[in-house]
Design an enzyme around this catalytic site. Structure first.
Site, PDB file in Angstrom:
ATOM      1  N   LYS A  91      26.654  21.677   4.918  1.00 21.62           N
ATOM      2  CA  LYS A  91      26.324  23.503   4.583  1.00 21.62           C
ATOM      3  C   LYS A  91      26.505  23.753   3.134  1.00 21.62           C
ATOM      4  CE  LYS A  91      29.570  27.257   5.723  1.00 21.62           C
ATOM      5  NZ  LYS A  91      31.064  27.883   6.364  1.00 21.62           N
ATOM      6  N   ASP A 127      31.564  33.138  -0.042  1.00 22.25           N
ATOM      7  CA  ASP A 127      31.559  33.830   1.368  1.00 22.25           C
ATOM      8  C   ASP A 127      32.307  34.353   1.330  1.00 22.25           C
ATOM      9  OD1 ASP A 127      31.082  34.745   4.149  1.00 22.25           O
ATOM     10  OD2 ASP A 127      32.706  33.160   4.664  1.00 22.25           O
ATOM     11  N   LYS A 150      35.964  39.541   4.761  1.00 17.48           N
ATOM     12  CA  LYS A 150      36.860  39.017   4.350  1.00 17.48           C
ATOM     13  C   LYS A 150      37.849  39.350   3.856  1.00 17.48           C
ATOM     14  CE  LYS A 150      35.509  34.038   4.438  1.00 17.48           C
ATOM     15  NZ  LYS A 150      35.741  33.887   5.564  1.00 17.48           N
ATOM     16  N   ASP A 181      33.109  26.916   0.008  1.00 16.76           N
ATOM     17  CA  ASP A 181      32.338  26.844   1.813  1.00 16.76           C
ATOM     18  C   ASP A 181      30.933  25.912   1.506  1.00 16.76           C
ATOM     19  OD1 ASP A 181      32.708  27.210   3.828  1.00 16.76           O
ATOM     20  OD2 ASP A 181      31.232  29.837   4.114  1.00 16.76           O
ATOM     21  N   ASP A 194      30.577  36.870   9.478  1.00 17.49           N
ATOM     22  CA  ASP A 194      31.531  36.014   8.935  1.00 17.49           C
ATOM     23  C   ASP A 194      30.859  34.693  10.112  1.00 17.49           C
ATOM     24  OD1 ASP A 194      32.991  34.704   6.645  1.00 17.49           O
ATOM     25  OD2 ASP A 194      34.895  35.413   7.876  1.00 17.49           O
ATOM     26  N   GLU A 233      29.269  32.600   9.602  1.00 21.05           N
ATOM     27  CA  GLU A 233      27.519  32.401   9.008  1.00 21.05           C
ATOM     28  C   GLU A 233      27.007  30.949   8.719  1.00 21.05           C
ATOM     29  OE1 GLU A 233      29.577  30.671   5.668  1.00 21.05           O
ATOM     30  OE2 GLU A 233      29.911  32.516   7.344  1.00 21.05           O
ATOM     31  N   ARG A 281      26.814  28.250  10.767  1.00 21.43           N
ATOM     32  CA  ARG A 281      26.248  28.011  12.248  1.00 21.43           C
ATOM     33  C   ARG A 281      24.777  28.429  11.747  1.00 21.43           C
ATOM     34  NH1 ARG A 281      30.952  30.329  15.747  1.00 21.43           N
ATOM     35  NH2 ARG A 281      31.944  30.132  14.016  1.00 21.43           N
TER      36      ARG A 281
END
Length: 497
Positions: free
Chosen positions: A268, A273, A280, A291, A350, A352, A354
């Site tokens: 990933k 993010d 967030k 991230d 959020d 995201e 996956r």
């Protein structure tokens, strides 16, 4: 930094600093006894006087005169009964911290004969040399590229490690440890780079550079048009709100037989993010540059392979995007069709990670993999469940899961398996699409794994959730370099001889 092994008697090796291990109780290592004799019983006298206790991680520097060494660094290693690989690593960390900040230009480390409990994979001389090499590289790391005033250059420039011999097996183990530490440090460099520099295109450029530096690495970069043609609408949806375009980064290391199926690592790579429209909270959001920790660890692992050249085939697939909330951003309630043809209702932007991983996991099928391992800073729920010590693991294959767990134990980079049962799948039900991208408040790490499992039915697959282990927070804030040791240990255990 110059690292080497040396099997000569200690008194024949000159160095600014001699490093010895001292247990809290029990028999002394042979090297410590040998040095004590050469020093006229100095260590025994200090121990008897209470100046040295041998407690794990305790360090004491003693000036010396008329010896091959200018000073002595004694590192406590605790009680024999308590000294496993993890506690020995703590002692090595304390040792390296002392050397890193100290005045010595050269060091002779004679701690390899310290007893470590456990089987051969952690207690043998090769295992200990591997751990020493990795810890030295890892703990000597600094990141100061963006400071206007650079720290003073470290004085330490040469390290010799005492070993029973300098034959190939021990050299290889030590060098693999050093390479693993360098791979961790590469991972940390990528993770610590600020997000205004480290964006998807920049990350792709690092893959191109890695291929240019190592002929064993082949790199391919897919842009938005190529991903669109493949139907990677889920990955593309995450990057829609950013001025920085997403990229799919593919790196191949082919060191094994051409007919051998590759191990595939999927990372990933969310370079920053914000949460997107599901924004967030502001506090701590700066840490969302980490991230892309899964992608960074894949880069670090590929560098280790390129340096050590094991007989194995490995493919890396990195889904890189930036999750931002502008007027083009994906909205909660949007539905996308993934590369697999399955549809996803995006209830929370959020969640995201996956969404980018599912298309990358579908793409991984083209390589006819032996196994696929994805790694991602995926869920805050994993941090709540396992804290900062342990990586979460889920898998659709018990043999693969057990191999990864064992690799984590051997590398002192532990993981813990969570269930991936069908009973959890219904939490992802959607009224309007094949699935939702979140499953509610309960079992958040597991439902994220369940989501990914729907895209991995055609091969053996494991998922590593590194949300709690990819970086340190607070005063020690910075990338950790994990789970590079786990991955390297796993891959080397599957490499040809």
């Amino acid at each position: 930094m110059n690292f080497s092994l040396n099997s000569q008697p200690l008194a024949d090796i000159s160095a600014d600093c001699l490093v010895l291990a001292l247990p809290e109780e029990g028999d002394w290592p042979a090297a410590t006894t040998e040095a004590d004799g050469a020093l006229g019983g100095l260590i025994s006298k200090l121990r008897d006087a209470g100046d040295l206790s041998g407690k794990n991680e305790e360090t004491r520097v003693v000036p010396l005169n008329d010896q091959p060494w200018s000073r002595l660094l004694v590192i406590g290693t605790g009680k024999d009964a308590d000294r496993d690989a993890a506690s020995f690593r703590k002692a090595l960390t304390a040792m390296t911290a002392n050397l890193k900040s100290g005045p010595s230009k050269s060091a002779l480390i004679a701690v390899t004969d310290t007893t470590v409990s456990g089987d051969e994979s952690v207690s043998s001389e090769t295992a200990k040399l591997n751990l020493i090499g990795r810890t030295l590289e890892e703990q000597l790391y600094t990141f100061s590229a963006y400071k206007s005033e650079q720290p003073e250059e470290r004085k330490l420039g040469e390290v010799q490690v005492a070993a029973s011999n300098t034959e190939t097996a021990l050299e290889d183990a030590f060098n693999l440890g050093l390479a693993t530490g360098r791979g961790m440090n590469y991972t940390r460099d990528l993770g610590n780079t600020p997000p205004n520099v480290c964006h998807p295109v920049w990350l792709a450029e690092q893959a191109t550079r890695l291929a240019a530096d190592h002929e064993s690495i082949k790199t391919e970069i897919l842009d938005e048009k190529q991903m669109q043609a493949l139907g990677m609408n889920s990955l593309l949806a995450v990057g829609k709100g950013s001025a920085q375009p997403p990229r799919l980064i593919v790196m191949e290391y082919r060191g094994g037989n051409p007919d051998d199926k590759p191990q595939v690592l999927v990372g990933k790579g969310i370079t920053f993010d914000t949460g997107g429209i599901s924004l967030k909270p502001g506090a701590g959001m700066d840490e969302m540059k980490y991230d892309m920790g899964g992608a960074a660890a894949v880069f670090g692992t590929m560098q280790v392979l390129a340096e050590t050249r094991p007989e194995i085939n490995v493919v890396a697939v990195i889904a890189a995007a930036e999750n931002m909330p502008d007027g083009s951003a994906t909205r909660p309630g949007d539905i996308v069709t993934t590369m697999s043809g399955q549809t996803v209702e995006i209830l929370n932007t959020d969640a995201e990670g996956r969404l980018v991983l599912c298309d990358a996991l579908t793409y991984a099928k083209k390589f006819d993999p032996e196994a696929v391992i994805d790694l991602a800073t995926l869920t805050g729920a994993c941090l709540i469940a396992l804290g900062h010590e342990t990586t979460g693991l889920m898998a659709n294959n018990d043999e693969l899961a057990n191999a990864l767990l064992a690799a984590g134990e051997r590398a002192s980079d532990k993981a813990w398996r969570l269930p991936l049962w069908d009973e959890y799948q219904s939490l992802l039900d959607s009224n309007f699409a094949d699935m939702a991208n979140i499953g509610g408040r309960t079992a958040g790490t597991i439902t994220a794994g369940c989501f990914l499992s729907r895209f991995t039915k055609d091969y053996r697959w494991a998922h590593l959730d590194i949300a709690g282990t990819a970086w340190h927070t607070g005063k020690a804030k910075g990338s950790s370099g994990r789970p590079v040791p786990l991955l390297v240990n796993y891959l080397m255990s599957h490499a040809g001889k």
